[in-house]
Each structure stands twice: as C-alpha cells, then as structure tokens.
Design a protein around this motif. Structure first.
Motif, PDB file in Angstrom:
ATOM      1  N   TYR A 145       0.896  -1.231  -0.068  1.00 58.57           N
ATOM      2  CA  TYR A 145      -0.117   0.037   0.067  1.00 58.57           C
ATOM      3  C   TYR A 145       0.767   1.228   0.078  1.00 58.57           C
ATOM      4  O   TYR A 145       0.573   2.161   0.542  1.00 58.57           O
ATOM      5  CB  TYR A 145      -0.810   0.039   1.176  1.00 58.57           C
ATOM      6  N   ILE A 146       2.046   1.182  -0.399  1.00 55.96           N
ATOM      7  CA  ILE A 146       3.115   2.369  -0.518  1.00 55.96           C
ATOM      8  C   ILE A 146       2.640   3.386  -1.148  1.00 55.96           C
ATOM      9  O   ILE A 146       3.047   4.604  -0.962  1.00 55.96           O
ATOM     10  CB  ILE A 146       4.416   1.913  -0.593  1.00 55.96           C
ATOM     11  N   LYS A 147       2.165   3.181  -2.408  1.00 57.85           N
ATOM     12  CA  LYS A 147       1.977   4.122  -3.311  1.00 57.85           C
ATOM     13  C   LYS A 147       1.565   5.593  -3.049  1.00 57.85           C
ATOM     14  O   LYS A 147       2.258   6.499  -3.215  1.00 57.85           O
ATOM     15  CB  LYS A 147       1.223   3.745  -4.771  1.00 57.85           C
ATOM     16  N   PRO A 148       0.315   5.882  -2.400  1.00 57.18           N
ATOM     17  CA  PRO A 148      -0.285   7.010  -1.863  1.00 57.18           C
ATOM     18  C   PRO A 148       0.821   7.748  -0.924  1.00 57.18           C
ATOM     19  O   PRO A 148       1.034   9.147  -1.296  1.00 57.18           O
ATOM     20  CB  PRO A 148      -1.605   6.833  -1.415  1.00 57.18           C
ATOM     21  N   TYR A 149       1.713   7.144  -0.352  1.00 58.11           N
ATOM     22  CA  TYR A 149       2.390   7.802   0.745  1.00 58.11           C
ATOM     23  C   TYR A 149       3.655   8.393  -0.175  1.00 58.11           C
ATOM     24  O   TYR A 149       4.198   9.417   0.057  1.00 58.11           O
ATOM     25  CB  TYR A 149       3.122   6.896   1.721  1.00 58.11           C
ATOM     26  N   VAL A 150       4.235   7.441  -1.166  1.00 59.24           N
ATOM     27  CA  VAL A 150       5.340   8.209  -1.950  1.00 59.24           C
ATOM     28  C   VAL A 150       4.736   9.184  -2.860  1.00 59.24           C
ATOM     29  O   VAL A 150       5.630   9.944  -3.300  1.00 59.24           O
ATOM     30  CB  VAL A 150       5.684   6.894  -2.866  1.00 59.24           C
ATOM     31  N   ASP A 151       3.454   8.936  -3.429  1.00 56.26           N
ATOM     32  CA  ASP A 151       3.154  10.237  -4.209  1.00 56.26           C
ATOM     33  C   ASP A 151       2.996  11.513  -3.619  1.00 56.26           C
ATOM     34  O   ASP A 151       3.242  12.648  -4.200  1.00 56.26           O
ATOM     35  CB  ASP A 151       1.482   9.984  -4.569  1.00 56.26           C
ATOM     36  N   GLU A 152       2.851  11.426  -2.158  1.00 57.60           N
ATOM     37  CA  GLU A 152       3.254  12.552  -1.449  1.00 57.60           C
ATOM     38  C   GLU A 152       4.559  13.266  -1.060  1.00 57.60           C
ATOM     39  O   GLU A 152       4.682  14.260  -0.708  1.00 57.60           O
ATOM     40  CB  GLU A 152       2.202  12.572  -0.226  1.00 57.60           C
ATOM     41  N   ILE A 153       5.596  12.495  -1.313  1.00 53.56           N
ATOM     42  CA  ILE A 153       6.684  12.735  -1.148  1.00 53.56           C
ATOM     43  C   ILE A 153       7.238  13.622  -2.385  1.00 53.56           C
ATOM     44  O   ILE A 153       7.204  13.303  -3.330  1.00 53.56           O
ATOM     45  CB  ILE A 153       7.878  11.694  -0.972  1.00 53.56           C
ATOM     46  N   ASP A 154       7.645  15.044  -1.862  1.00 54.67           N
ATOM     47  CA  ASP A 154       8.037  16.004  -2.949  1.00 54.67           C
ATOM     48  C   ASP A 154       9.554  15.941  -2.652  1.00 54.67           C
ATOM     49  O   ASP A 154      10.072  16.788  -1.939  1.00 54.67           O
ATOM     50  CB  ASP A 154       7.349  17.340  -2.753  1.00 54.67           C
ATOM     51  N   GLN A 155      10.237  15.179  -3.286  1.00 51.35           N
ATOM     52  CA  GLN A 155      11.739  14.859  -2.951  1.00 51.35           C
ATOM     53  C   GLN A 155      12.406  15.010  -4.222  1.00 51.35           C
ATOM     54  O   GLN A 155      12.160  14.831  -5.302  1.00 51.35           O
ATOM     55  CB  GLN A 155      11.955  13.586  -2.455  1.00 51.35           C
ATOM     56  N   GLN A 156      13.670  15.996  -4.347  1.00 51.75           N
ATOM     57  CA  GLN A 156      14.537  16.265  -5.319  1.00 51.75           C
ATOM     58  C   GLN A 156      14.836  14.870  -5.871  1.00 51.75           C
ATOM     59  O   GLN A 156      15.188  13.994  -4.952  1.00 51.75           O
ATOM     60  CB  GLN A 156      15.614  16.930  -4.593  1.00 51.75           C
ATOM     61  N   ILE A 157      15.014  14.455  -7.044  1.00 54.59           N
ATOM     62  CA  ILE A 157      15.762  13.233  -7.475  1.00 54.59           C
ATOM     63  C   ILE A 157      17.189  13.369  -6.999  1.00 54.59           C
ATOM     64  O   ILE A 157      17.949  14.433  -7.215  1.00 54.59           O
ATOM     65  CB  ILE A 157      15.811  13.465  -9.099  1.00 54.59           C
ATOM     66  N   MET A 158      17.608  12.391  -6.269  1.00 51.84           N
ATOM     67  CA  MET A 158      18.749  12.243  -5.581  1.00 51.84           C
ATOM     68  C   MET A 158      19.893  11.424  -6.352  1.00 51.84           C
ATOM     69  O   MET A 158      21.022  11.412  -6.200  1.00 51.84           O
ATOM     70  CB  MET A 158      18.639  11.530  -4.511  1.00 51.84           C
ATOM     71  N   PHE A 159      19.371  10.725  -7.370  1.00 47.73           N
ATOM     72  CA  PHE A 159      20.151   9.733  -8.222  1.00 47.73           C
ATOM     73  C   PHE A 159      19.485   9.462  -9.562  1.00 47.73           C
ATOM     74  O   PHE A 159      18.067   9.322  -9.651  1.00 47.73           O
ATOM     75  CB  PHE A 159      20.237   8.041  -7.583  1.00 47.73           C
ATOM     76  N   ALA A 160      20.075   9.358 -10.440  1.00 46.12           N
ATOM     77  CA  ALA A 160      19.504   8.961 -12.053  1.00 46.12           C
ATOM     78  C   ALA A 160      21.079   8.452 -12.922  1.00 46.12           C
ATOM     79  O   ALA A 160      21.980   8.752 -12.840  1.00 46.12           O
ATOM     80  CB  ALA A 160      19.318  10.436 -12.541  1.00 46.12           C
ATOM     81  N   GLU A 161      20.396   7.492 -13.604  1.00 47.84           N
ATOM     82  CA  GLU A 161      21.252   6.984 -14.581  1.00 47.84           C
ATOM     83  C   GLU A 161      20.963   7.684 -15.970  1.00 47.84           C
ATOM     84  O   GLU A 161      19.817   8.067 -16.210  1.00 47.84           O
ATOM     85  CB  GLU A 161      20.853   5.305 -14.838  1.00 47.84           C
ATOM     86  N   LYS A 162      22.225   8.051 -16.532  1.00 50.52           N
ATOM     87  CA  LYS A 162      22.048   8.527 -17.876  1.00 50.52           C
ATOM     88  C   LYS A 162      22.735   7.705 -18.943  1.00 50.52           C
ATOM     89  O   LYS A 162      23.462   6.883 -18.466  1.00 50.52           O
ATOM     90  CB  LYS A 162      22.805  10.032 -17.591  1.00 50.52           C
ATOM     91  N   SER A 163      22.629   8.117 -20.177  1.00 51.54           N
ATOM     92  CA  SER A 163      23.181   7.543 -21.248  1.00 51.54           C
ATOM     93  C   SER A 163      24.608   7.295 -20.975  1.00 51.54           C
ATOM     94  O   SER A 163      25.348   6.526 -21.392  1.00 51.54           O
ATOM     95  CB  SER A 163      22.998   7.970 -22.509  1.00 51.54           C
ATOM     96  N   TRP A 164      25.356   8.544 -20.380  1.00 52.35           N
ATOM     97  CA  TRP A 164      26.787   8.527 -20.218  1.00 52.35           C
ATOM     98  C   TRP A 164      27.091   8.061 -19.066  1.00 52.35           C
ATOM     99  O   TRP A 164      28.334   8.022 -18.674  1.00 52.35           O
ATOM    100  CB  TRP A 164      27.264  10.160 -20.452  1.00 52.35           C
ATOM    101  N   GLY A 165      26.178   7.709 -18.052  1.00 50.60           N
ATOM    102  CA  GLY A 165      26.682   7.136 -16.605  1.00 50.60           C
ATOM    103  C   GLY A 165      25.738   7.464 -15.648  1.00 50.60           C
ATOM    104  O   GLY A 165      24.568   6.976 -15.837  1.00 50.60           O
TER     105      GLY A 165
END
Lengths: 440, 440
Positions: B319-339
C-alpha cells in the motif's frame, strides 16, 4: 552554586546518532519552545542557568568532547579536561583542583557533582541548590541526592536512609539488585542513587591529597595518565561515615538507551518522517535530508544519521552495544570547536566533505603530506590563508591546496565549503599544525 | 525470435529504490553467478540471449528510460521510444511499425510481446520461442501464454481455455476476480493472464491501420501524442475470435511490490546490513555506503537509497504508493546514457553532485544561465571542453565554469567528478544544449 557536570562515555548505545566523536549528550533531540532542538548538555545547561543565573558550571570531560562542548555551549563554560579516562575519582579530584586553583573557589564553598545526562525539569536543579546549601552547612562530609523510585529497577544502585525525613543519614548503600530484591529495598524506604552529591571543596581536595601525591591542579593534570582507575564511590563514599541523603521526588529519567530516550521525545518523529496509520508506539529520529517512510510498525525506533541506520524493536534496542562495537565505520560527522564537518562522498583515492565554520572561527593553520585539497565555497564570506597569502572568499570561489602547502580558512559569516581531498592515503593523522606567520 | 519487451511505469511501489527517473526494472537486486548484482531488465535480457543468441530484442518504453536502458544493456539493444505515455495499444502499434519500417521485419514473421519485469527462469523464454513458432504457423491471430495458477490470486486476469491441451482455443477472458471466484475459475481450468502474447507482425499492423490513421513508423511517432489512451486488450483482444492459449507451468513471479520482490532475493540482505538473531523474515536492500542495523524485526522490509528510507511490514508494503506520491523529493540519483549522478549535498544556493561517466562517453555540450559550476576530478582520465578550449584532466584537476559558458567532459577511462553548482536558482531546466564547434 558551583556545579560539576560529569560528561562521559562514547555513547554507542545511541548509535547511529552517537559515535566515538559525538557522545549521546550532544545529540539534538529535545524540542525547545522556539521549535528548534537542543541536546542533553544544552538542555541541562539552560536549566541550570534558568534556576541560578550565577551558577559556576564546570564540565569534567575528556579531550575529545571539548570541541563539541564549546560548539554547543559557547566559550564561557568552564571545562576540566581529563587528559585520558581514569574513572570518576580522578576526574572529580581533577575538577576539584581546577575549581580551587584555576577558578579560585574557596575550600569551604559547596560543590555539586551531577551526571550531564539525566532528563529532568527545573525542580531537579532547585533540589541541587538545596543539596549545595546543605553540604555547606551540614556536619556531614557528603550529601547525596536520593531519588524516590517509581518502579523496582534493577538498573540503579539504592541508598537506604536511616529515617523518612527529607534529609537523613545514610544507613546503607546497595548495589544494583535483582528486581525482586529492589522491591524489598523500596519497602524499606530505599532511594535510587543517581550519582548526584555535594561536598565542601576542601573535603574532596583533602581526600585527593591523601590518595594521590600531587601539588596543584597543573601537577595533577600532568601526572593524570599515571593515576589508577578508581570510582568515587569506591575511593571515597565507602570509607566515609558522615553521609546524608536528601530526597528528591520530581521527574528524573536516565537517557541511556533508545528505549528511554524516545520516552522523552515530545513527538513521534524528529526530521523528515512519514508514519502510516498502522504504526503504533514508533519513534523516528532522522538526521538525513531524505524522508523515512514507516508502514505498519509496532514498538519500534528508527534512527538515521550520516553514520548509519538503526531499525529496532524498542526492547531489543538496549542490547545494541556489541553490534555497534563491530561496525568499523569511517567517522561521517563531527563537531569541532570551529563548526562541524560531514563526509559526503568516499572513493578509493578521494574523500569529499562538507565543512561548516561558525562566524568568527577558523581552522588551525595546517598542511597535509599525502593529499591535495580543493575548497569550493558554497555559502558565506571569509578569508583563506594559503602558503601565507590571505584572500577574501565568497560563494563560488575555488581554492586549491597541493600537498605540503599550509592553509586555513577564517569565517567572517557562517561559512560553508565543499572540500575534496585527493590522495592515495587519506587519513586524519596526516595533518601538520603550523604557526601562522608572525605578521598576522 | 522477435521479442518486444514492454518497459513501463515509474515504479513508485518500490520506493526508495525506484523513482521517477529509475523504474523498478533498473534496480540491481538479483545476484549473478560472479557475485555482482543485475537488474530485472538485465536479467531478462541475459536470459533471452542465453536461450536464443539471435533474438532481436526491442524495448518499448518512454523517453525517460532510454538512458538507463543503454547504460544497463549497451548501445545495441533496439528501443521503440514512446514520445509520451498512451497505454499498451499505441505502444505495441508503434513497436510493430518500428520493427517493420526500421528493423525490416517481414509481415509474416512472428513477434512476441512480454512485460520486462516477471521473475522467471530460462524455461519461460523457451516457452516464448514456442509461442512465437505457434503464432507464425497457427490460424489464430493471437497466441497467448496462460500461466498455470499456483494459488487463487485476485491480482491477475484469468484465461479460460476450451480444452486441457497444451495449446487450445480461448473460451473466455475474466477480469481480476475476488479470491473465491478465482478458486472457481481455477477449478474450471483457468490460467493466469500474464500479458504475454505472440502474433504475426502483419496482423497487428493491420489492426493499427484500422484504428489509427498513419502512413509509417515516423508518421505514427510524430502524431503519437494525439492518440487516445487505450489498452491492447480493449482495442484488439476483446474483438478477436481467433485466439489460442499455450500453457506454461514453470516458475513465474510478478515483481510488483516489495513483498514479492523480496521473495526473489537469494539472501536476506543486499549492501551493508547487520541483522541480529532476533530478526525473522526480514529483507534489507541498502544502496547507501553506511550500515543498516536491524534488531528484533519480524516480517519486514528495510530499503535505503539516496532518495530515502523505507521501513515496512511486508504485507503493508503493497500500500506504499499514495505515501510516495506525497513525497516531494529532489531526484537524488539518476542513470544517464553517459553514466550516472548522485546528489551528495543540497543547500540554499548550492547543490553538490557526484558524476560518474562511463569510458568513451561524454555529456552534451551545454551551458547554464543561472548557475556557476566547479568540477573537481576525483578519479580517472578525460578531457574537458570549456568555451571551445579542450584540456586533458586527471584526478585533482579543477575546472571552473561560470554561468553562460558552454562545457562538457569526455571520459577516456571511467571518470568521477565532484560537481558543485552555485546559483540562486538551481534547476534541471536551466540547461542549454549547444553544438560543439565544427572543427571537432
């Protein structure tokens, strides 16, 4: 009132918020009226000053805590620094010599000794004042505080008074008993021994000179590492006949474990935390800047800091120490006299830290043999001195310090710097302090 | 075998390991033979290649996943990029047009469509080959995989076959039922509908042209955002009489929630974790470089990443989804084509990230209007181009890029850089891509 606060221990029981660099008494966990948070040591210090604005507070502690104390209480608090750990008798003897020789306290003045970490209200400090007054005028050499037990605890020693008066002579001391025995003691009128007592300064100095050969404070300090470890109870209390106990019936909680600490928390969470409606008796302390989401937890504590994450059943949390002893973790956060630092990235061959300097403070002028460093100022104004050259710096400025080049940074406002360290061997021990050029 | 893997969803159900930038299929959670970890998409791709070395794999996905797919599977995998999300019918129509017009697949060749995230073994992909072979030769227009149910699940749709043969015609489809009804279906011989099916390419292209006006792949791509959202089931399957189902009795697990995902974990923890002996049925996935200590937990999942920390009862974790929907968090990690990059510090007026570039890769040449940037190379070798000037860089080098100045970095080896961004408005949208000077 002359009060000596004993500030001890590495505080692994409150990992990950406490570590070898930060004892539990420095964790900012108690909400103040203005909505910010204060630590145990800040809370106690504030409470003492509120009860007695003229209180002379001395903190007896180890070298490793001096930076954190100045950082949290300012520069004016007295500190009796133990060069190494030698148990409570040498610590109290050193503090007594410090009060007499450095602070000029007279031998007939009363001194109150008390641990830095009980969770109490102001009535406790009013009781400490009473304790001091009694010690100054009583025929007894020691006046102890006896805390009215609220349950038959096996965690504390007990004091059995001769009578039921507010102040009476001590009939007997009892070691930490089993719960059943504790019940019997309490039926006999026993009180908890919270390690709080008062005496006339001359009395403890006399005991100290009887047991340790020393001339004055500096001499005692210099020979401190040769002293044998012995507790104040064992060295003094057990041999003393003239002891009184004064009852204290107010709120008193020992903040030794997560279980007891969370009882003192005003809300279920500190920091970014979301608890769903199926959480019961859950406390979260989150020092990270990302959220903790708790779902369906019961009787649990969750604590997150740059050092690690604890998720524990509350009752189990008392048994944390052996697990933490086995964690071999780089120190990730430390308070220093000039501010604080936090490790934000570790790689083979590099470490990146975030440095925060308090206004008016500076690092020591120093160099490293085996690493280069790069500072990028991210906030505030200050000055750097690199190889003797001073320069104004602001947000966005970059300062490069190759290995061997001495450097420091002075904060004119609160100053925040990202420091990248690069070298094959990065160690806190690779640091040479250097005198600043005389012209400065 | 031509196989289209449908890679969808933002994957909030597996927060904090999945986020808007990283769907669950990219989390490296499955241990491989050499002791490292692979993601669902890597696992599935490896399994397909092992069963059919000549398989032509096309991943149908959104733009936001393209970088992560190339990062995890390399540059050779086919990708049919959906310009925006339009449900499964437009996505499959686009992939079909891509296979025909871009990859040159003939109309009579069979294509297998399958979600990217089931947890399966190689027998599943052997079954997919069979499914393709049957689709190529059968009179039926669609051949579905029917998974033999292992319990009366309310989470899946059901297929009721006409007979009990390995392959038979479909009598009926049933929507997700209540558990009791699911039991009745199973008694009638019903199979789970896992969203896996095969067809001759010409069949789906014909359906697509009937329902959408377009000429070829590029035309369909260009008008994609004007298409209406409709599922393949609703647009095609419900109107088709010629459907067969092929039974599959092997292992098949849907990895949609923490509860099911942890069932597929080989050990109780990934990453730095300590579980005391009073933990029962506990799984920890820790992507941070500090330890998680668990004491006295039962039936729980703990997951920690740069985005946050989840501590949940396993059953509640669905039942996690509605709680996560409310988190307004800066993206802290991302994969890009270059790394990849990871945010390591955020302050008012600055952000510090750790950038990792894969060997031979480079960022786009770009500039920012409202922020200065400073790179400190912490590991590896490469080249920077700043305002058209190229320069070799190694660990310890510092590169300053004031606002407005175009810059890029090229990795000759794996390259790690600490990037400090300084400016009053730091936003991912403040980025202008610039053509590199022609001389390059």
């Amino acid at each position: 009132m002359n009060i000596v606060l004993l500030s001890g221990g590495s505080g692994k029981r409150l990992w990950p918020l406490s570590n070898d660099m930060r004892s539990k008494q420095f964790i900012k966990i108690f909400k103040t009226k203005d909505g910010s948070y204060e630590s145990m040591v800040q809370r106690v210090y504030r409470q003492i000053c509120s009860v007695d604005a003229d209180a002379a507070v001395t903190i007896a502690t180890s070298k490793s805590q001096v930076s954190a104390i100045h950082n949290q209480l300012g520069e004016n608090v007295g500190i009796s620094v133990e060069p190494c750990r030698r148990d409570t008798f040498p610590a109290i003897a050193l503090a007594a010599a410090y009060l007499h020789d450095v602070r000029g306290v007279a031998e007939d003045e009363a001194v109150v000794v008390c641990p830095v970490d009980p969770y109490v209200e102001e009535d406790y400090f009013q009781a400490l004042q009473e304790l001091g007054r009694r010690a100054a005028e009583s025929e007894a050499h020691l006046v102890l505080m006896g805390i009215e037990p609220t349950y038959p605890s096996a965690k504390y020693g007990y004091i059995i008074p001769e009578g039921k008066d507010q102040i009476s002579r001590v009939a007997m001391f009892k070691e930490k008993p089993a719960e059943e025995t504790a019940r019997e003691y309490i039926d006999q009128g026993a009180l908890w021994n919270g390690g709080v007592f008062a005496f006339r300064l001359g009395y403890v100095l006399q005991r100290a000179h009887e047991l340790i050969e020393f001339t004055d404070y500096q001499d005692l300090f210099d020979r401190y590492d040769s002293l044998k470890k012995i507790s104040f109870d064992y060295a003094v209390v057990e041999h003393e006949q003239q002891i009184e106990v004064m009852r204290f019936a107010g709120m008193w909680k020992d903040m030794g474990t997560w279980n007891t600490l969370t009882e003192a928390m005003e809300s279920s969470s500190i920091g970014k935390a979301i608890l769903n409606e199926h959480c019961m008796n859950v406390h979260v302390v989150n020092e990270l800047n990302v959220p903790v989401l708790c779902m369906g937890l019961k009787d649990m504590v969750v604590a997150a800091s740059p050092e690690g994450i604890l998720v524990s059943d509350k009752a189990q949390s008392s048994y944390i120490k052996p697990y933490v002893d086995e964690i071999d973790q780089q120190i990730m956060f430390a308070e220093k006299s000039w501010g604080s630092f936090r490790v934000i990235d570790i790689e083979e061959g590099s470490m990146t830290i975030k440095v925060t300097l308090n206004p008016g403070h500076a690092m020591n002028y120093h160099s490293h043999a085996l690493r280069d460093e790069v500072w990028t100022v991210v906030d505030g104004k200050g000055r750097t001195i690199v190889d003797g050259e001073e320069r104004q710096v602001n947000a966005g400025d970059v300062i490069q310090m190759p290995a061997g080049v001495p450097h420091t940074i002075v904060a004119d406002t609160k100053l925040q710097v990202v420091e990248v360290q690069i070298g094959s061997e990065i160690s806190v021990h690779d640091k040479v302090k250097i005198e600043l050029p005389v012209s400065r």
